[in-house]
Scaffold this motif. Structure first.
Motif, PDB file in Angstrom:
ATOM      1  N   ASN A 125      22.011  -2.927  -1.633  1.00 26.43           N
ATOM      2  CA  ASN A 125      21.663  -3.186  -3.025  1.00 26.43           C
ATOM      3  C   ASN A 125      20.799  -4.430  -3.110  1.00 26.43           C
ATOM      4  N   SER A 127      18.633  -6.918  -6.195  1.00 31.37           N
ATOM      5  CA  SER A 127      18.287  -7.157  -7.596  1.00 31.37           C
ATOM      6  C   SER A 127      16.772  -7.019  -7.746  1.00 31.37           C
ATOM      7  N   THR A 128      16.338  -6.900  -8.974  1.00 29.22           N
ATOM      8  CA  THR A 128      14.892  -6.832  -9.222  1.00 29.22           C
ATOM      9  C   THR A 128      14.192  -8.067  -8.674  1.00 29.22           C
ATOM     10  N   GLN A 129      14.786  -9.239  -8.873  1.00 26.06           N
ATOM     11  CA  GLN A 129      14.153 -10.471  -8.396  1.00 26.06           C
ATOM     12  C   GLN A 129      14.089 -10.513  -6.872  1.00 26.06           C
ATOM     13  N   ASN A 223      19.823  -3.302  -8.714  1.00 25.42           N
ATOM     14  CA  ASN A 223      20.731  -3.922  -9.691  1.00 25.42           C
ATOM     15  C   ASN A 223      22.033  -3.125  -9.798  1.00 25.42           C
ATOM     16  N   ASN A 224      22.541  -2.681  -8.640  1.00 25.90           N
ATOM     17  CA  ASN A 224      23.792  -1.922  -8.513  1.00 25.90           C
ATOM     18  C   ASN A 224      23.734  -0.521  -9.112  1.00 25.90           C
TER      19      ASN A 224
END
Length: 284
Positions: A125, A127-129, A223-224
């Protein structure tokens, strides 16, 4: 009784004759040649539909090739293709590309895209960042996002790829894609991306989900949220777009019949779903 038996035999004979001649009378008279170029993301769908369509319409010849989304409407504009397969609506402006004047876009499928990594990468997984930082070159080691201490190898599609356009705009929110450096590679087509990710340890790239099943790579959660059909439909996974067939003006003849076949309920809910595309009707 003999009269009834005679009627029964006659009825059976008529039924047999009708059955025997039905295929011939129902045989398609549609003829012509359809040349398709463009999106490699859409190529599995195009080839499957072509095989089915040609069985129903044996007088129609179809040839399909894929060199990236932008080549589809370009080939239509040059008159060397009847259909340009494209991962965006090329009749409108999109970041990096002006619209192709006079072309008509027909939606044919919903295409989910995903960030993918080599199966040996111990990350599931991002995150977008984190994704933006990896593809811009800010993060270069998997340990910085919870993986092993290993250099991240970034695999990109070239400029003009529809998969690249969609991934950059929707997964990276328009962020930068690093194209040069010791830890970067370029994959010309979706099939090349699949091969690169499967054979390159510590690699990351992006592809449509059609190519992920049964491979030696895995699609990452963003983002999961998993990149699944259900999550696209319920609106929680945002990295997807429609696939389009571009034509010079409204399609006619065999070209129109082929597009109509791909858009038919039978194909959309049958072969299209089996290939892991999402039917047009699923998106409200």
């Amino acid at each position: 009784m003999k009269f009834i038996k005679s009627l029964s035999v006659a009825a059976m004979a008529i039924a047999l004759i009708t059955t025997a001649v039905a295929p011939a009378s129902a045989a398609s008279t549609l003829s012509g040649k359809i040349v398709i170029n463009g999106s490699s993301a859409l190529l599995p769908l195009t080839l499957q539909a072509a095989n089915e369509f040609k069985k129903l319409n044996p007088k129609v010849k179809i040839s399909a090739s894929a060199a990236g989304s932008v080549t589809g409407p370009q080939a239509v504009r040059k008159g060397i293709a009847d259909i340009g397969a494209c991962d965006w609506d090329a009749s409108t402006d999109v970041p990096g590309f002006k619209k192709f004047e006079g072309q008509v876009a027909s939606k044919v499928a919903v295409i989910p895209f995903a960030a993918v990594v080599n199966s040996g990468v111990k990350v599931d997984n991002l995150s977008t960042q984190q994704l933006k930082d990896i593809f811009s070159g800010k993060i270069t080691n998997w340990k910085d996002v919870g993986g092993d201490d290993a250099t991240i190898i970034v695999v990109n599609r070239p400029f003009g790829s529809g998969t690249r356009v969609n991934f950059q705009q929707k997964a990276l929110e328009g962020g930068t894609l690093m194209d040069k450096g010791n830890n970067t590679k370029t994959a010309a087509k979706s099939g090349d991306m699949k091969t690169n990710i499967e054979t390159t340890p510590n690699s990351i790239g992006y592809i449509d989900l059609v190519y992920v099943a049964g491979s030696k790579m895995k699609a990452l959660k963003l983002n999961n949220v998993s990149p699944t059909e259900a999550n696209v439909i319920n609106g929680t996974y945002k990295v997807w777009n429609y696939g389009y067939f571009m034509t010079k003006g409204q399609p006619t003849g065999a070209t129109k019949a082929f597009i109509d076949y791909i858009r038919s309920t039978k194909f959309q809910n049958g072969s299209l779903k089996k290939l892991k595309f999402i039917p047009l009707s699923a998106i409200k």
